[in-house]
Scaffold this motif. Structure first.
Motif, short mmCIF file in Angstrom:
data_model
loop_
_atom_site.label_atom_id
_atom_site.label_comp_id
_atom_site.label_asym_id
_atom_site.label_seq_id
_atom_site.Cartn_x
_atom_site.Cartn_y
_atom_site.Cartn_z
N VAL A 429 0.85 -1.20 0.00
CA VAL A 429 0.00 0.00 0.00
C VAL A 429 0.88 1.25 0.00
O VAL A 429 0.67 2.19 -0.78
N TYR A 430 1.89 1.26 0.84
CA TYR A 430 2.80 2.40 0.93
C TYR A 430 3.62 2.56 -0.35
O TYR A 430 3.93 3.68 -0.76
N THR A 431 3.96 1.43 -0.95
CA THR A 431 4.70 1.48 -2.23
C THR A 431 3.87 2.20 -3.29
O THR A 431 4.36 3.07 -4.01
N ALA A 432 2.60 1.81 -3.37
CA ALA A 432 1.71 2.45 -4.35
C ALA A 432 1.56 3.94 -4.05
O ALA A 432 1.52 4.77 -4.97
N ALA A 433 1.50 4.28 -2.78
CA ALA A 433 1.33 5.68 -2.39
C ALA A 433 2.55 6.51 -2.77
O ALA A 433 2.43 7.59 -3.37
N ILE A 434 3.75 6.04 -2.45
CA ILE A 434 4.98 6.76 -2.79
C ILE A 434 5.13 6.84 -4.30
O ILE A 434 5.49 7.89 -4.86
N GLU A 435 4.83 5.73 -4.97
CA GLU A 435 4.97 5.68 -6.43
C GLU A 435 4.03 6.67 -7.11
O GLU A 435 4.34 7.18 -8.21
N ASN A 436 2.91 6.95 -6.45
CA ASN A 436 1.94 7.89 -7.02
C ASN A 436 2.05 9.29 -6.44
O ASN A 436 1.09 10.07 -6.48
N GLY A 437 3.23 9.60 -5.89
CA GLY A 437 3.52 10.99 -5.56
C GLY A 437 3.36 11.41 -4.13
O GLY A 437 3.59 12.59 -3.80
N LEU A 438 2.94 10.52 -3.22
CA LEU A 438 2.78 10.92 -1.82
C LEU A 438 4.15 11.13 -1.18
O LEU A 438 5.03 10.28 -1.28
N ASP A 439 4.32 12.27 -0.53
CA ASP A 439 5.60 12.61 0.10
C ASP A 439 5.83 11.72 1.32
O ASP A 439 4.91 11.53 2.14
N PRO A 440 7.02 11.13 1.48
CA PRO A 440 7.30 10.27 2.64
C PRO A 440 7.07 10.96 3.97
O PRO A 440 6.81 10.29 4.98
N CYS A 441 7.17 12.28 3.98
CA CYS A 441 6.97 13.00 5.23
C CYS A 441 5.55 13.54 5.39
O CYS A 441 5.30 14.45 6.19
N THR A 442 4.63 13.00 4.62
CA THR A 442 3.22 13.34 4.81
C THR A 442 2.77 12.79 6.17
O THR A 442 3.11 11.66 6.53
N TYR A 443 2.02 13.60 6.91
CA TYR A 443 1.55 13.18 8.23
C TYR A 443 0.11 12.70 8.16
O TYR A 443 -0.73 13.30 7.48
N PHE A 444 -0.16 11.63 8.88
CA PHE A 444 -1.52 11.11 9.01
C PHE A 444 -1.84 10.95 10.49
O PHE A 444 -0.98 10.54 11.28
N SER A 445 -3.08 11.22 10.82
CA SER A 445 -3.51 11.14 12.21
C SER A 445 -3.77 9.70 12.64
O SER A 445 -4.22 8.86 11.86
N LEU A 446 -3.53 9.46 13.94
CA LEU A 446 -3.82 8.14 14.52
C LEU A 446 -5.31 7.93 14.77
O LEU A 446 -5.74 6.81 15.02
N ASN A 447 -6.09 9.00 14.72
CA ASN A 447 -7.48 8.90 15.16
C ASN A 447 -8.28 7.88 14.36
O ASN A 447 -8.07 7.65 13.17
N LYS A 448 -9.23 7.24 15.04
CA LYS A 448 -10.10 6.27 14.40
C LYS A 448 -11.14 7.00 13.56
O LYS A 448 -11.62 8.08 13.92
N VAL A 449 -11.49 6.37 12.46
CA VAL A 449 -12.52 6.92 11.58
C VAL A 449 -13.50 5.79 11.25
O VAL A 449 -13.08 4.67 10.94
N THR A 450 -14.78 6.07 11.32
CA THR A 450 -15.81 5.11 10.95
C THR A 450 -16.23 5.37 9.51
O THR A 450 -16.61 6.51 9.16
N TYR A 451 -16.16 4.37 8.68
CA TYR A 451 -16.51 4.51 7.26
C TYR A 451 -17.95 4.05 7.07
O TYR A 451 -18.25 2.85 7.08
N THR A 452 -18.81 5.01 6.91
CA THR A 452 -20.25 4.73 6.90
C THR A 452 -20.68 3.92 5.69
O THR A 452 -21.68 3.20 5.76
#
Length: 717
Positions: A429-452
């Motif tokens: 998943v991370y490989t696809a993300a980096i390969e498609n331009g996501l910066d390695p230093c992009t920050y993501f939150s730990l918070n839980k999310v409910t996908y309705t």
């Protein structure tokens, strides 16, 4: 004259004798041409005269045929004695008179049972054949034929096979005592079996040594020295279920049967795997395989005890009636009983009948009086495993463990099994993300999310119920700590289609779940495919297909088939992406979920890796990457209803990682594997180092915290 005329069966002609063809075992060799195993009906492999040590020839002649070089195949005086005893005295047990050439005739063409005078008729037939053998072959050739065909103990044919079985060495390396031992068994190979009757065999060995003294092949002082030595065996069974790498040998056998179906001999015949004396060269590393098997047994035997202890009296294989009944219905015996028309009650009664059963145990196999149901419960509790190590640049398989014990667990967890891969999927998943331009230093939150739009699915992080939802991780921090909530967010960012496309480029062609839980490894993938995909991180972005056979030769040394590595022609991703992911997986080992490689097992090798644990702790995984070797280990129960009692016990870092750790401890202790253990990763580019140079965590400010409270529920795009 009646025998000569063929009234008691056709005698082989000079032409027949001159074109002797014996069934020979197919030999399976490792990458350094060390014998791994054999495929055979009769365990036989040939040896050349020049490879037979002089003292073995001397022991044979002194014991079996002291005038071998003087006669023409027949000892006339002894043969006449047999004639008189058998015909005149009616002594049915009359023997003797056998020269080495006569014994060879018997070995080659066997004996038949006649109504009258069987011994006499067979002896005369053999004498005629022996004379013809002496006409066609030299004495050295006769000795070679004899040594390659004579039966030894334990259904072993030929001196080379016997030497490897009883002393684990080629015949050219056996000592005087070992040679005398094998020659001694020829008198009666069951009665003098060195494995079953060591003292009896030792006594017979000393008789052979005495004969060598009588015929001046050995001095009296040497006799005293050798006869006082004990009988030292290094027995190695080539039984298909025993020995080194049985799962590997079974898988290679399947492949060979398919390959040989496409090949023909020079006579237009199909090759026979069990009779044609083929030589199969494989990629396996004999010593490395032995170390891997030792590491697996050390860990799994201990883990099994912890696993059983964790359940105590409430073990599902003892108390869960639905699980047990479901397993009973799948028993082969039940299917047979139903086909024979037995009622359910009759089947139940039959399964309760007790009889002695050989049961596997890590403490030592035992024979217990048990019913089929008792046996089922016994085997339901066992954890099993799979382990595969390949050379990342080619896919050449170096170690292959398909299960804990091939005798009792034939199911191969490398070639046959597909299990959920858990967090070992996250790097894709991370490989696809980096390969498609996501910066390695992009920050993501730990918070839980409910996908309705996915039944209000709320992924959470195992063991982190008290984590701060306003903390943000970089991709490196999230992957090295295997954070579920962020992995799903990364998947959402890049999109499921792009991840599926990326995985396909890595050689995993099966259909995978098109849903957010894909990020957490709900996909069932074979250990073999997972290994080939991970090799890409060490092989310039190119996945490999693990392979086992390099070439096949016929018994004359002619190459009849050769095989090259199957490597993807195109890179699955850029070298930048490859370096970034490799750095992230190094962090997993140095300060993430696999850090116990450093802290507990003290490994200082350059290692990258990824742990994996599936839902309800059903599967534990570890992928270990070193510059010249990719190793994947899996541990779990074959019954998907039985998982580990706790995450602490079942997580990949505890269930699967230790096999890799113990394996590398053993590799480190062996100087032969310095090319693996001392290898270093290439230095990443400056751009990669710069792009990863950021604080691994940061906390949201007040405004962002307010905004996040409103973002607890959302749809997955």
């Amino acid at each position: 004259m009646s025998i000569y005329a063929g009234l008691f069966g056709k005698l082989p002609t000079l032409k027949d004798v001159g074109s002797i063809k014996q069934e020979q075992a197919t030999q399976l060799l490792d990458k350094d041409q060390k014998l791994i195993g054999k495929y055979y009906i009769y365990d036989r492999q040939p040896v050349k005269y020049e490879d037979v040590p002089k003292h073995l020839i001397e022991a044979l002649i002194a014991t079996e045929d002291s005038r071998f070089y003087e006669h023409d195949g027949i000892d006339n005086i002894s043969l006449m004695r047999v004639f008189v005893k058998n015909l005149i005295l009616q002594d049915k047990s009359a023997g003797g008179g056998s020269t080495i050439t006569l014994q060879l005739a018997k070995n080659l063409y066997g004996r038949k049972n006649y109504a009258f005078f069987s011994m006499l008729i067979n002896k005369f037939k053999e004498s005629i054949v022996a004379k013809r053998i002496e006409e066609v072959y030299s004495k050295e050739e006769i000795l070679t034929l004899y040594l390659n065909t004579v039966p030894f103990s334990d259904n072993t044919y030929g001196i080379e096979s016997a030497s490897r079985k009883f002393f684990n060495k080629s015949v050219q390396d056996i000592s005087i005592n070992e040679a005398a031992t094998l020659v001694g068994t020829l008198k009666a190979n069951t009665y003098y079996n060195p494995r079953l009757h060591p003292e009896r065999c030792k006594g017979r060995r000393n008789v052979v040594l005495s004969q060598m003294v009588n015929y001046n092949y050995l001095s009296q002082d040497s006799l005293k020295y050798y006869s006082n030595q004990g009988l030292k065996l290094e027995y190695r069974s080539f039984n298909h279920d025993l020995g080194l790498a049985p799962y590997f040998r079974a898988e290679v056998k399947k492949q060979l049967e398919s390959i040989l179906d496409t090949l023909k001999t020079s006579e237009g015949e199909k090759y026979n795997l069990y009779k044609d004396g083929l030589i199969v060269y494989t990629t396996l590393d004999y010593k490395m395989q032995a170390l891997a098997e030792a590491a697996m047994k050390e860990h799994i035997s201990t883990l099994q005890a912890d696993f059983e202890k964790s359940y105590g009296k409430n073990a599902p294989w003892e108390t869960n009636k639905n699980l047990i009944e479901s397993a009973i219905k799948k028993l082969p015996q039940v299917k047979i009983y139903k086909e024979n028309g037995l009622t359910d009650a009759q089947i139940k009664d039959s399964l309760q009948i007790k009889k002695p059963i050989d049961l596997f145990s890590w403490k030592g196999d035992t024979i217990k009086t048990s019913s089929a149901v008792d046996s089922l419960k016994h085997y339901l509790k066992f954890l099993n495993t799979g382990m595969l190590s390949v050379e990342p640049s080619t896919g050449a398989v170096r170690t292959y463990i398909g299960g804990i014990d091939y005798r009792y667990f034939k199911y191969d967890h490398i070639s046959q099994s597909e299990r959920q891969v858990g967090s070992t999927f996250k790097p894709f998943v991370y490989t696809a993300a980096i390969e498609n331009g996501l910066d390695p230093c992009t920050y993501f939150s730990l918070n839980k999310v409910t996908y309705t739009n996915y039944d209000n699915w709320t992924p959470s992080n195992s063991g982190h119920s008290d984590e701060d939802p306003y903390i943000n991780y970089t991709l490196e921090k999230a992957l090295s700590n295997s954070v579920n909530t962020i992995s799903v967010k990364v998947l959402e960012n890049v999109g499921i289609p792009k991840v599926l496309k990326q995985v396909e480029k890595l050689g995993i062609s099966k259909e995978l779940p098109n849903e957010p839980s894909l990020a957490l490894g709900v996909a069932e993938i074979s250990l073999k495919d997972l290994t080939g995909a991970y090799a890409s991180y060490l092989n310039k972005g190119k996945a490999v297909s693990p392979y086992y056979i390099t070439k096949i030769e016929d018994q004359f040394g002619n190459v009849i088939a050769a095989f090259e590595p199957e490597i993807s022609q195109k890179e699955a991703y850029s070298d930048y992406t490859r370096q970034v992911l490799l750095e992230m997986m190094k962090s997993t080992v140095n300060k993430g979920t696999a850090s116990r490689l450093r802290t507990v097992y003290g490994l200082r090798n350059e290692i990258a890796g990824k742990t994996g644990t599936t839902q309800d702790n059903k599967d534990g995984w570890f992928v270990g990457l070193t510059p010249n070797l990719v190793t994947v280990t899996w541990v779990g129960n074959d019954n998907h209803s039985i998982g580990f009692k706790s995450t602490a016990l079942g997580q990949g870092a505890n269930s699967a990682l230790p096999i890799f750790a113990k394996f590398y401890q053993k590799l480190n202790a062996d100087s032969n594997f310095k090319s693996v253990t001392n290898a270093s990763f290439e230095k990443p580019s400056q751009q990669v180092l710069d792009d990863l140079n950021c604080e691994s965590t940061k906390r949201d400010n007040f405004i962002k915290r307010l905004f996040k409270k409103k973002e607890k529920k959302k749809t997955f795009n």
